[in-house]
Scaffold this motif. Structure first.
Motif, PDB file in Angstrom:
ATOM      1  N   ARG A  58     -19.084  -2.739  13.730  1.00 32.85           N
ATOM      2  CA  ARG A  58     -18.499  -1.945  12.649  1.00 32.85           C
ATOM      3  C   ARG A  58     -17.195  -2.563  12.176  1.00 32.85           C
ATOM      4  NH1 ARG A  58     -15.475   3.400  14.295  1.00 32.85           N
ATOM      5  NH2 ARG A  58     -13.943   2.499  15.681  1.00 32.85           N
ATOM      6  N   LEU A  59     -16.734  -2.090  11.040  1.00 33.61           N
ATOM      7  CA  LEU A  59     -15.487  -2.572  10.439  1.00 33.61           C
ATOM      8  C   LEU A  59     -14.532  -1.405  10.344  1.00 33.61           C
ATOM      9  CD1 LEU A  59     -13.923  -4.854   8.970  1.00 33.61           C
ATOM     10  CD2 LEU A  59     -14.973  -4.039   6.862  1.00 33.61           C
ATOM     11  N   LEU A  60     -13.373  -1.526  10.978  1.00 33.58           N
ATOM     12  CA  LEU A  60     -12.356  -0.487  10.947  1.00 33.58           C
ATOM     13  C   LEU A  60     -11.284  -0.897   9.936  1.00 33.58           C
ATOM     14  CD1 LEU A  60     -11.076   2.091  12.192  1.00 33.58           C
ATOM     15  CD2 LEU A  60      -9.928   0.561  13.793  1.00 33.58           C
ATOM     16  N   VAL A  61     -11.043  -0.040   8.950  1.00 32.77           N
ATOM     17  CA  VAL A  61      -9.992  -0.276   7.960  1.00 32.77           C
ATOM     18  C   VAL A  61      -9.056   0.914   8.022  1.00 32.77           C
ATOM     19  CG1 VAL A  61      -9.463  -0.653   5.525  1.00 32.77           C
ATOM     20  CG2 VAL A  61     -11.571  -1.586   6.496  1.00 32.77           C
ATOM     21  N   ALA A  62      -7.766   0.664   8.260  1.00 29.73           N
ATOM     22  CA  ALA A  62      -6.803   1.750   8.425  1.00 29.73           C
ATOM     23  C   ALA A  62      -5.548   1.491   7.597  1.00 29.73           C
ATOM     24  CB  ALA A  62      -6.426   1.884   9.894  1.00 29.73           C
ATOM     25  N   ARG A  63      -4.970   2.567   7.079  1.00 24.25           N
ATOM     26  CA  ARG A  63      -3.686   2.530   6.379  1.00 24.25           C
ATOM     27  C   ARG A  63      -2.682   3.296   7.242  1.00 24.25           C
ATOM     28  NH1 ARG A  63      -2.586  -0.441   1.670  1.00 24.25           N
ATOM     29  NH2 ARG A  63      -1.122   1.077   0.941  1.00 24.25           N
ATOM     30  N   PRO A  64      -2.052   2.625   8.222  1.00 26.25           N
ATOM     31  CA  PRO A  64      -1.106   3.348   9.087  1.00 26.25           C
ATOM     32  C   PRO A  64       0.098   3.842   8.282  1.00 26.25           C
ATOM     33  CG  PRO A  64      -0.997   0.993   9.512  1.00 26.25           C
ATOM     34  CD  PRO A  64      -2.127   1.206   8.552  1.00 26.25           C
ATOM     35  N   VAL A  65       0.576   5.017   8.637  1.00 23.89           N
ATOM     36  CA  VAL A  65       1.754   5.583   7.990  1.00 23.89           C
ATOM     37  C   VAL A  65       2.975   5.020   8.714  1.00 23.89           C
ATOM     38  CG1 VAL A  65       2.976   7.690   7.376  1.00 23.89           C
ATOM     39  CG2 VAL A  65       0.470   7.659   7.385  1.00 23.89           C
ATOM     40  N   LEU A  66       3.685   4.124   8.043  1.00 17.41           N
ATOM     41  CA  LEU A  66       4.838   3.451   8.629  1.00 17.41           C
ATOM     42  C   LEU A  66       6.035   3.614   7.709  1.00 17.41           C
ATOM     43  CD1 LEU A  66       2.975   0.153   9.584  1.00 17.41           C
ATOM     44  CD2 LEU A  66       3.570   2.022  11.127  1.00 17.41           C
ATOM     45  N   VAL A  67       7.217   3.495   8.274  1.00 13.52           N
ATOM     46  CA  VAL A  67       8.422   3.574   7.448  1.00 13.52           C
ATOM     47  C   VAL A  67       8.469   2.359   6.535  1.00 13.52           C
ATOM     48  CG1 VAL A  67       9.712   4.924   9.133  1.00 13.52           C
ATOM     49  CG2 VAL A  67       9.837   2.435   9.200  1.00 13.52           C
ATOM     50  N   PRO A  68       9.010   2.494   5.329  1.00 13.86           N
ATOM     51  CA  PRO A  68       9.124   1.337   4.427  1.00 13.86           C
ATOM     52  C   PRO A  68       9.890   0.202   5.100  1.00 13.86           C
ATOM     53  CG  PRO A  68       9.635   3.362   3.255  1.00 13.86           C
ATOM     54  CD  PRO A  68       9.521   3.720   4.713  1.00 13.86           C
ATOM     55  N   GLY A  69       9.373  -1.006   4.928  1.00  8.68           N
ATOM     56  CA  GLY A  69      10.009  -2.183   5.510  1.00  8.68           C
ATOM     57  C   GLY A  69       9.651  -2.442   6.964  1.00  8.68           C
ATOM     58  N   PHE A  70       8.722  -1.661   7.528  1.00 11.94           N
ATOM     59  CA  PHE A  70       8.322  -1.859   8.921  1.00 11.94           C
ATOM     60  C   PHE A  70       7.719  -3.243   9.097  1.00 11.94           C
ATOM     61  CE2 PHE A  70       5.391  -1.537  12.519  1.00 11.94           C
ATOM     62  CZ  PHE A  70       6.234  -1.021  13.482  1.00 11.94           C
ATOM     63  N   ASP A  71       8.118  -3.940  10.156  1.00  9.82           N
ATOM     64  CA  ASP A  71       7.654  -5.298  10.437  1.00  9.82           C
ATOM     65  C   ASP A  71       6.403  -5.231  11.323  1.00  9.82           C
ATOM     66  OD1 ASP A  71       7.425  -8.034  10.820  1.00  9.82           O
ATOM     67  OD2 ASP A  71       9.056  -8.128  12.289  1.00  9.82           O
ATOM     68  N   LEU A  72       5.252  -5.023  10.704  1.00  8.62           N
ATOM     69  CA  LEU A  72       4.003  -4.917  11.463  1.00  8.62           C
ATOM     70  C   LEU A  72       3.643  -6.222  12.166  1.00  8.62           C
ATOM     71  CD1 LEU A  72       1.783  -2.960  12.292  1.00  8.62           C
ATOM     72  CD2 LEU A  72       0.533  -3.630  10.229  1.00  8.62           C
ATOM     73  N   PRO A  73       3.773  -7.404  11.517  1.00  5.21           N
ATOM     74  CA  PRO A  73       3.496  -8.643  12.256  1.00  5.21           C
ATOM     75  C   PRO A  73       4.411  -8.808  13.478  1.00  5.21           C
ATOM     76  CG  PRO A  73       3.529  -9.073   9.913  1.00  5.21           C
ATOM     77  CD  PRO A  73       4.020  -7.669  10.102  1.00  5.21           C
ATOM     78  N   GLY A  74       5.656  -8.421  13.353  1.00  6.50           N
ATOM     79  CA  GLY A  74       6.583  -8.484  14.488  1.00  6.50           C
ATOM     80  C   GLY A  74       6.164  -7.554  15.607  1.00  6.50           C
ATOM     81  N   PHE A  75       5.661  -6.381  15.247  1.00  7.22           N
ATOM     82  CA  PHE A  75       5.153  -5.436  16.231  1.00  7.22           C
ATOM     83  C   PHE A  75       3.998  -6.054  17.021  1.00  7.22           C
ATOM     84  CE2 PHE A  75       1.876  -2.265  17.190  1.00  7.22           C
ATOM     85  CZ  PHE A  75       2.567  -1.426  18.060  1.00  7.22           C
ATOM     86  N   TYR A  76       3.073  -6.696  16.294  1.00 12.58           N
ATOM     87  CA  TYR A  76       1.944  -7.334  16.972  1.00 12.58           C
ATOM     88  C   TYR A  76       2.414  -8.482  17.865  1.00 12.58           C
ATOM     89  CZ  TYR A  76      -1.373  -4.737  14.074  1.00 12.58           C
ATOM     90  OH  TYR A  76      -2.108  -3.756  13.475  1.00 12.58           O
ATOM     91  N   ARG A  77       3.391  -9.250  17.405  1.00 20.56           N
ATOM     92  CA  ARG A  77       3.911 -10.345  18.239  1.00 20.56           C
ATOM     93  C   ARG A  77       4.548  -9.798  19.518  1.00 20.56           C
ATOM     94  NH1 ARG A  77       5.626 -12.422  12.929  1.00 20.56           N
ATOM     95  NH2 ARG A  77       4.198 -14.106  12.406  1.00 20.56           N
ATOM     96  N   ARG A  78       5.323  -8.724  19.389  1.00 16.74           N
ATOM     97  CA  ARG A  78       5.950  -8.119  20.568  1.00 16.74           C
ATOM     98  C   ARG A  78       4.896  -7.564  21.528  1.00 16.74           C
ATOM     99  NH1 ARG A  78       9.256  -6.545  16.400  1.00 16.74           N
ATOM    100  NH2 ARG A  78       8.409  -4.426  16.332  1.00 16.74           N
TER     101      ARG A  78
END
Length: 148
Positions: A58-78
């Protein structure tokens, strides 16, 4: 190009990061290189983030509710994942070859990157091809960037 494609590909409309992980939820994934057994995409646009997670079956597509300017790639790296990007998607691929390629996390990520995405069959192969294309700046993927 159709109007819907022109809108989606407007200058600076989207930036794509490709993440790589090493967990093997299926036995056959253990054949792949540790740390590169899966890949997924995080797409940033003016409205926020969209995470595209190709899972087994299956394919999961999500629009997470995050604060503006949230560093999602940085979160994944951490979290211990390897993340490459940002890439600006190229034009959509309109040929017969993608229809013949099997559904996989690599195929989905390549489709998100557009027509100029490098050919790869495994997450490690996609990582190596994308890593070569990065020179410390944002890259626009088109057919001139990759020689197959």
């Amino acid at each position: 190009m159709r109007a819907s494609h022109r809108h989606a590909l407007a200058e600076g409309a989207q930036r794509v990061w490709i993440g790589f992980g090493g967990r093997a939820d299926r036995l056959w994934l253990r054949l792949l290189r540790p740390g590169f057994r899966h890949c997924f995409a995080a797409v940033e646009d003016a409205q926020g983030w969209t995470v595209v997670e190709p899972l087994s079956g299956r394919l999961l597509v999500a629009r997470p509710v995050l604060v503006p300017g949230f560093d999602l790639p940085g979160f994944y790296r951490r979290a211990g994942l390897v993340v490459l990007g940002p890439f600006t998607p190229g034009t959509p691929h309109c040929g017969w070859l993608p229809a013949l390629s099997p559904y996989s996390c690599v195929a989905v990520c390549r489709a998100l990157l557009g027509k100029g995405a490098p050919f790869a069959m495994t997450p490690r192969g996609l990582f190596r091809a994308l890593e070569k294309s990065l020179d410390g700046s944002e890259k626009i993927l088109d057919e001139r960037n990759f020689v197959l």
